[in-house]
Enzyme design. Structure first.
Site, PDB file in Angstrom:
ATOM      1  N   ASP A  68      -4.343  -3.105  15.570  1.00  0.00           N
ATOM      2  CA  ASP A  68      -5.096  -2.961  14.318  1.00  0.00           C
ATOM      3  C   ASP A  68      -4.815  -1.638  13.610  1.00  0.00           C
ATOM      4  O   ASP A  68      -5.740  -0.890  13.274  1.00  0.00           O
ATOM      5  CB  ASP A  68      -6.597  -3.073  14.589  1.00  0.00           C
ATOM      6  CG  ASP A  68      -6.979  -4.365  15.287  1.00  0.00           C
ATOM      7  OD1 ASP A  68      -6.224  -5.340  15.163  1.00  0.00           O
ATOM      8  OD2 ASP A  68      -8.022  -4.395  15.957  1.00  0.00           O
ATOM      9  N   GLU A 244      -9.565 -11.642   6.832  1.00  0.00           N
ATOM     10  CA  GLU A 244     -10.192 -10.439   7.390  1.00  0.00           C
ATOM     11  C   GLU A 244      -9.355  -9.202   7.096  1.00  0.00           C
ATOM     12  O   GLU A 244      -8.296  -9.263   6.492  1.00  0.00           O
ATOM     13  CB  GLU A 244     -10.404 -10.603   8.897  1.00  0.00           C
ATOM     14  CG  GLU A 244      -9.142 -10.895   9.683  1.00  0.00           C
ATOM     15  CD  GLU A 244      -9.410 -11.302  11.121  1.00  0.00           C
ATOM     16  OE1 GLU A 244     -10.591 -11.388  11.522  1.00  0.00           O
ATOM     17  OE2 GLU A 244      -8.443 -11.535  11.856  1.00  0.00           O
TER      18      GLU A 244
END
Length: 574
Positions: A68, A244
């Protein structure tokens, strides 16, 4: 903020000094392990087959569980952060001048007032951080979701990432994956993933992207300002899942919203939208997705998969953009033991839409460096890359930043001295959803060896110390020394779905320090030991690394290699 940070730092320094003294005093105690050396060596074939030329560097830029990625640039300085889940400290932060050579400068959430993950699973805790710089108040912000400690969505800030971050400000909205955007007019916004409005969920995985106005004075979203700007994804009629990790960028007076779509597995991708206003409406690019590996042959060579969760930044020469993103390198059995890693690609934004260069074809193991950049990875404190050897003797006052705990800060159980690393064991074992007295290093290669030297004399069968290979509290291997009756044993235990099995055990001579080793060749793992410092013997044969894989164990982390001790051992030699 700085006074608060300094106060916490002073408390930690005092604690660490006291504990270091305790650690040195307990070296002579026979029931406390001392680790005098750790050697990690990568041995992936891809780095042997693809030798670097002078103007090349390897992709991924950060190997192992650094998922991430989010990135920001201020002047010539780049800062990059990553998810850390239940690892402590939280949110590793790296610095670079050129996008190729990275130094870890610490962790954003580096003290207990910022990170409360002591009672959560390994894949809960801190998700998907975003790092942004606001030139209007000359402040860096890191915003994230912390599924633990009654936090939820939080933001921390600093004037200087080298000097630490504030305590968290709790934000009043639900959902995950928040990101900030600072407009040219000084206004600020938060965008994030959320569930559809109640009663409007259309299918499993249906999510939305919301935007809020952000009050910079109070570090809080403006109540009632929330608005859905993407419903479902690029094309709602196709039932897209898990839109997202949104980021907003401004270029040529247009606002670009870039999001991950498809979930963080094999349908992962990156999509982009455009608007005349930060609050929308947003229109998707006709060429979406702009990054994905999902359409490719499943048995391609040097397979890289699951690409997405990206962030964009201008390159060091200002004439080109780059995108950092996560992807995985599965082994020969399609298992994901190194977890989600950080990759980078150049981005062509010469036209209306940003396009990841070669982002829809099989990713290559190496890239051309930005013009004028020299590859210094593995030198002078820069993070290593490719096949490398990392040696640690634990005699420095401070641990290297790559060493982490799970649910416990290393300072709570580990200390260094001239003798090496002392681990004071907790009354919990590796299978507990509780703080673990194990110092962890990420598995960074599909094929590797990790060897440690340990001096240890367990007091009873409740005492055990040694090496662990850890995917989670319910999926792991323990390779350690314990006691049964009046004898000392080395054992290998496999835990799968919380059920433990002793694979092998043997009597062992502990008069001298013992070397413990795990070596992996793809999915084949072997646990070896030496009592003379030269000759290694295997225990348990070749075992599968399946339980160390993300797509077997579930969750979001990669495998960790731990130096471990406990006084709650339940592994009994046979």
């Amino acid at each position: 903020m700085n006074k608060q940070k300094n106060g916490h730092a002073m408390m930690f320094s005092v604690f660490l000094a006291l504990f270091a003294l305790t650690g040195m005093q307990t070296y002579g105690q026979k029931n406390v392990p001392v680790f005098s050396e750790f050697v990690y060596q990568g041995n992936d074939d891809v780095y042997k087959e693809y030798q670097l030329e002078d103007d090349e560097f390897y992709n991924p830029v950060l190997q192992g569980c650094y998922p991430d990625p989010a990135i920001v640039r201020k002047g010539d300085d780049y800062f990059m952060v990553h998810s850390s889940f239940a690892m402590a400290p939280g949110v590793p932060i790296f610095h670079s001048k050129d996008l190729v050579n990275w130094r870890q400068i610490g962790h954003v959430l580096d003290r207990p007032s910022q990170l409360k993950v002591h009672d959560t699973g390994i894949s809960a805790g801190v998700y998907a951080p975003a790092i942004k710089y606001n030139p209007h108040n000359e402040t860096f912000y890191m915003i994230t979701t912390q599924f633990a400690g009654d936090f939820g969505n939080i933001v921390v800030k600093t004037k200087d990432p080298f000097k630490g971050w504030s305590d968290p400000y709790k934000l009043k909205f639900n959902g995950i994956d928040p990101s900030l955007f600072f407009d040219d007019d000084g206004k600020a916004y938060v965008v994030h993933n959320d569930a559809p409005d109640p009663g409007k969920e259309l299918y499993q995985g249906h999510r939305v992207i919301k935007i809020w106005n952000y009050d910079l004075e109070n570090d809080q979203v403006v109540e009632g300002s929330d608005k859905i700007i993407v419903n479902g994804g690029v094309d709602l009629s196709e039932k897209p899942i898990w839109i997202e990790m949104p980021h907003i960028y401004k270029k040529n007076d247009k606002y670009y919203l870039m999001c991950a779509e498809g979930g963080t597995g094999d349908w992962h991708s990156e999509a982009v939208f455009i608007s005349d206003n930060p609050r929308g409406p947003y229109e998707p690019a006709p060429s979406n997705p702009i990054l994905s590996q999902r359409y490719l042959h499943p048995r391609r060579n040097n397979k890289v998969d699951w690409a997405g969760h990206a962030d964009l930044v201008k390159g060091p020469n200002d004439d080109k953009y780059y995108g950092v993103f996560l992807a995985i390198r599965p082994n020969e059995k399609n298992r994901v033991n190194t977890g989600r890693e950080t990759f980078i690609l150049p981005v062509d934004w010469s036209g209306k839409w940003p396009v990841f260069e070669n982002g829809l074809i099989p990713l290559e193991p190496k890239l051309k460096m930005p013009e004028g950049v020299e590859n210094k990875t593995g030198q002078n404190g820069y993070f290593p890359n490719g096949n490398f050897t990392y040696k640690e003797n634990f005699t420095s006052d401070k641990l290297d930043h790559r060493w982490i705990g799970v649910r416990a800060f290393p300072e709570e159980f580990a200390s260094t001295s001239k003798k090496g690393l002392t681990i004071m064991p907790f009354e919990e074992n590796i299978k507990a959803m509780a703080p673990v007295s194990s110092l962890f290093h990420r598995q960074m290669h599909k094929s590797f060896s990790a060897t440690t030297t340990m001096k240890y004399k367990p007091k009873s069968e409740e005492y055990l110390a040694g090496l662990v290979c850890y995917q989670s509290e319910t999926f792991n291997y323990v390779f350690g020394i314990t006691k049964k009756d009046k004898e000392y044993y080395l054992l290998l235990e496999r835990t799968e779905k919380g059920e433990s099995t002793i694979l092998a055990s043997t009597l062992i001579d502990i008069k001298k320090p013992v070397q413990l080793q795990v070596e992996a060749d793809g999915d084949d793992y072997r646990f070896n030991y030496s009592v003379d410092g030269e000759n290694f013997q295997n225990l348990g044969g070749t075992v599968s690394g399946d339980i160390l894989s993300t797509n077997v164990a579930g969750g979001f982390t990669g495998a960790l290699i731990g130096l471990y001790a406990t006084t709650a051992n339940d592994a009994v030699p046979e």
